[in-house]
Design a protein around this motif. Structure first.
Motif, mmCIF file in Angstrom:
data_model
loop_
_atom_site.group_PDB
_atom_site.id
_atom_site.type_symbol
_atom_site.label_atom_id
_atom_site.label_comp_id
_atom_site.label_asym_id
_atom_site.label_seq_id
_atom_site.Cartn_x
_atom_site.Cartn_y
_atom_site.Cartn_z
ATOM 1 N N ASP A 1 61.221 41.194 42.733
ATOM 2 C CA ASP A 1 59.955 41.841 42.369
ATOM 3 C C ASP A 1 59.360 41.256 41.088
ATOM 4 O O ASP A 1 58.144 41.202 40.926
ATOM 5 C CB ASP A 1 60.153 43.345 42.196
ATOM 6 C CG ASP A 1 60.309 44.062 43.529
ATOM 7 O OD1 ASP A 1 59.945 43.462 44.561
ATOM 8 O OD2 ASP A 1 60.802 45.202 43.552
ATOM 9 N N ARG A 2 60.226 40.822 40.177
ATOM 10 C CA ARG A 2 59.734 40.259 38.917
ATOM 11 C C ARG A 2 59.073 38.902 39.120
ATOM 12 O O ARG A 2 58.333 38.438 38.251
ATOM 13 C CB ARG A 2 60.888 40.118 37.926
ATOM 14 C CG ARG A 2 61.491 41.440 37.496
ATOM 15 C CD ARG A 2 62.731 41.219 36.653
ATOM 16 N NE ARG A 2 63.467 42.465 36.467
ATOM 17 C CZ ARG A 2 64.727 42.530 36.089
ATOM 18 N NH1 ARG A 2 65.396 41.412 35.863
ATOM 19 N NH2 ARG A 2 65.336 43.688 35.933
ATOM 20 N N GLY A 3 59.362 38.257 40.227
ATOM 21 C CA GLY A 3 58.818 36.923 40.471
ATOM 22 C C GLY A 3 57.509 36.908 41.230
ATOM 23 O O GLY A 3 56.980 35.832 41.505
ATOM 24 N N HIS A 4 56.979 38.092 41.577
ATOM 25 C CA HIS A 4 55.721 38.126 42.319
ATOM 26 C C HIS A 4 54.556 37.704 41.427
ATOM 27 O O HIS A 4 54.471 38.117 40.263
ATOM 28 C CB HIS A 4 55.467 39.521 42.878
ATOM 29 C CG HIS A 4 56.498 39.960 43.883
ATOM 30 N ND1 HIS A 4 57.118 39.082 44.733
ATOM 31 C CD2 HIS A 4 57.028 41.189 44.161
ATOM 32 C CE1 HIS A 4 57.972 39.730 45.497
ATOM 33 N NE2 HIS A 4 57.943 41.014 45.161
ATOM 34 N N ILE A 5 53.667 36.920 41.989
ATOM 35 C CA ILE A 5 52.499 36.427 41.251
ATOM 36 C C ILE A 5 51.354 37.435 41.383
ATOM 37 O O ILE A 5 51.123 37.973 42.466
ATOM 38 C CB ILE A 5 52.052 35.067 41.813
ATOM 39 C CG1 ILE A 5 53.217 34.077 41.730
ATOM 40 C CG2 ILE A 5 50.847 34.530 41.065
ATOM 41 C CD1 ILE A 5 52.926 32.748 42.398
ATOM 42 N N PRO A 6 50.644 37.723 40.285
ATOM 43 C CA PRO A 6 49.492 38.639 40.383
ATOM 44 C C PRO A 6 48.448 38.112 41.365
ATOM 45 O O PRO A 6 48.128 36.919 41.369
ATOM 46 C CB PRO A 6 48.942 38.676 38.954
ATOM 47 C CG PRO A 6 50.093 38.264 38.094
ATOM 48 C CD PRO A 6 50.893 37.295 38.905
ATOM 49 N N LYS A 7 47.956 38.982 42.181
ATOM 50 C CA LYS A 7 46.940 38.598 43.164
ATOM 51 C C LYS A 7 45.590 38.471 42.468
ATOM 52 O O LYS A 7 45.158 39.384 41.760
ATOM 53 C CB LYS A 7 46.866 39.640 44.277
ATOM 54 C CG LYS A 7 45.938 39.263 45.422
ATOM 55 C CD LYS A 7 45.915 40.347 46.487
ATOM 56 C CE LYS A 7 47.246 40.482 47.182
ATOM 57 N NZ LYS A 7 47.192 41.480 48.275
ATOM 58 N N ARG A 8 44.918 37.349 42.661
ATOM 59 C CA ARG A 8 43.632 37.107 42.007
ATOM 60 C C ARG A 8 42.492 37.729 42.810
ATOM 61 O O ARG A 8 42.407 37.542 44.026
ATOM 62 C CB ARG A 8 43.389 35.606 41.845
ATOM 63 C CG ARG A 8 44.364 34.931 40.887
ATOM 64 C CD ARG A 8 43.976 33.482 40.660
ATOM 65 N NE ARG A 8 44.895 32.801 39.770
ATOM 66 C CZ ARG A 8 44.808 32.811 38.438
ATOM 67 N NH1 ARG A 8 43.819 33.489 37.867
ATOM 68 N NH2 ARG A 8 45.681 32.164 37.694
ATOM 69 N N SER A 9 41.631 38.432 42.105
ATOM 70 C CA SER A 9 40.451 39.026 42.733
ATOM 71 C C SER A 9 39.273 38.060 42.610
ATOM 72 O O SER A 9 39.370 36.992 41.991
ATOM 73 C CB SER A 9 40.115 40.359 42.064
ATOM 74 O OG SER A 9 39.797 40.159 40.701
ATOM 75 N N ILE A 10 38.143 38.437 43.193
ATOM 76 C CA ILE A 10 36.940 37.597 43.111
ATOM 77 C C ILE A 10 36.502 37.441 41.661
ATOM 78 O O ILE A 10 36.063 36.369 41.235
ATOM 79 C CB ILE A 10 35.810 38.221 43.958
ATOM 80 C CG1 ILE A 10 36.228 38.261 45.434
ATOM 81 C CG2 ILE A 10 34.515 37.434 43.778
ATOM 82 C CD1 ILE A 10 35.197 38.888 46.339
ATOM 83 N N LEU A 11 36.640 38.525 40.880
ATOM 84 C CA LEU A 11 36.278 38.466 39.465
ATOM 85 C C LEU A 11 37.153 37.473 38.716
ATOM 86 O O LEU A 11 36.677 36.720 37.855
ATOM 87 C CB LEU A 11 36.405 39.860 38.840
ATOM 88 C CG LEU A 11 36.086 39.973 37.346
ATOM 89 C CD1 LEU A 11 34.644 39.547 37.089
ATOM 90 C CD2 LEU A 11 36.341 41.390 36.848
ATOM 91 N N ASP A 12 38.453 37.430 39.048
ATOM 92 C CA ASP A 12 39.360 36.486 38.395
ATOM 93 C C ASP A 12 38.964 35.050 38.692
ATOM 94 O O ASP A 12 38.956 34.195 37.789
ATOM 95 C CB ASP A 12 40.805 36.733 38.866
ATOM 96 C CG ASP A 12 41.343 38.070 38.413
ATOM 97 O OD1 ASP A 12 40.925 38.523 37.333
ATOM 98 O OD2 ASP A 12 42.163 38.671 39.131
#
Length: 287
Positions: free
Chosen positions: A242-253
């Motif tokens: 779980d610690r290795g999951h990458i944050p999901k990028r939104s359209i704003l990102d």
């Protein structure tokens, strides 16, 4: 977070360390069908071609279980360089069911032998490894140390310290097997010796687990503590994953990223213009 549909736990270790027996114990503890062996152990028919293939196991028997366990081919003490390279490739490029694992000295497999393996490897989904478990036969290491042979212990340290096995700056989980073949004093002694040699804590991320025998039965010394240790090891593996999951990028990102890159290009362009006209002005003054 960008969470994969299935978390993949990879078991690595030397031949006879008890990886397949550990998988069978997972079926017994986490599954629903009791003591039934599903993975072929190295003690029986070890020369068969199936030992040269990766095996994916869904120990919960559910397509929505959320994780799977991969039983890999046993490594060789005499081919440490090749073994470390192979493990690094698994951790970097991922694994898939029925993945062929050939090494130096293996005979080339004929088309008939390959056809005996059920299913084509190209049909199976490739999995990114989220966490690794290093399975160690402590009875073998203890007996080797008594004879003055440090080779298994040094090879274990080299495998455990493989940089590719680290996830989120966490060491791989250490699973000690075949402890039921030792006395209580020997079991404690080899645990302390092994952890000290590896440079890790004796109580964190280290599990002494009595696995199923080659006949699919628990050893006589096994008790509910074994089931608890196995469950905790799997739970810890899932936490590390779980610690290795990458944050999901939104359209704003993505928009902010594009603007940041545009500003960098503009800054570089104006810096070039400023330097160009500065040099041009210095030349005119000289004239």
């Amino acid at each position: 977070m960008d969470i994969p549909p299935v978390i993949t736990i990879l078991l690595v270790g030397f031949s006879g360390s008890g990886k397949s027996s550990l998988v069978n114990l997972m079926y017994s503890v986490l599954g629903r069908s009791g003591l039934i062996p599903f993975a072929t152990t190295s003690s029986e028919n070890s020369a068969k071609c199936t030992t040269k293939f990766m095996e994916e196991h869904n120990v919960l028997r559910s397509m929505q279980s959320g994780f799977c366990v991969y039983d890999s081919r046993g490594l060789d003490y005499d081919l440490m360089g090749e073994s470390i390279e192979e493990v690094s490739e698994w951790m970097t490029n991922g694994v898939h069911h029925n993945q062929l694992c050939l090494r130096t000295g293996d005979n080339l497999m004929s088309e008939e032998e390959l056809s005996e393996v059920p299913g084509s490897s190209s049909k199976f989904t490739p999995r990114k490894v989220n966490c690794a478990m290093v399975v160690v036969n402590i009875a073998e290491i203890f007996k080797s140390l008594k004879k003055g042979d440090w080779k298994p212990l040094e090879a274990t340290r080299e495998l455990f310290r493989c940089p590719a096995l680290k996830k989120c700056n966490e060491n791989p989980i250490l699973i000690m097997t075949h402890g039921d073949l030792l006395s209580t004093e020997e079991r404690i002694k080899i645990r302390l010796t092994l952890c000290e040699f590896l440079g890790i804590s004796e109580t964190t991320g280290v599990y002494d687990i009595v696995c199923l025998t080659e006949y699919g039965f628990l050893a006589d010394e096994s008790d509910p503590v074994t089931s608890y240790a196995l469950s905790e090891a799997v739970y810890r593996a899932l936490l590390i994953s779980d610690r290795g999951h990458i944050p999901k990028r939104s359209i704003l990102d993505w928009t902010l990223l594009a603007l940041a890159l545009l500003m960098c290009y503009l800054a570089a362009f104006f810096e070039f213009l400023a330097e160009f006209f500065s040099k041009l002005g210095q030349k005119k003054k000289k004239l």
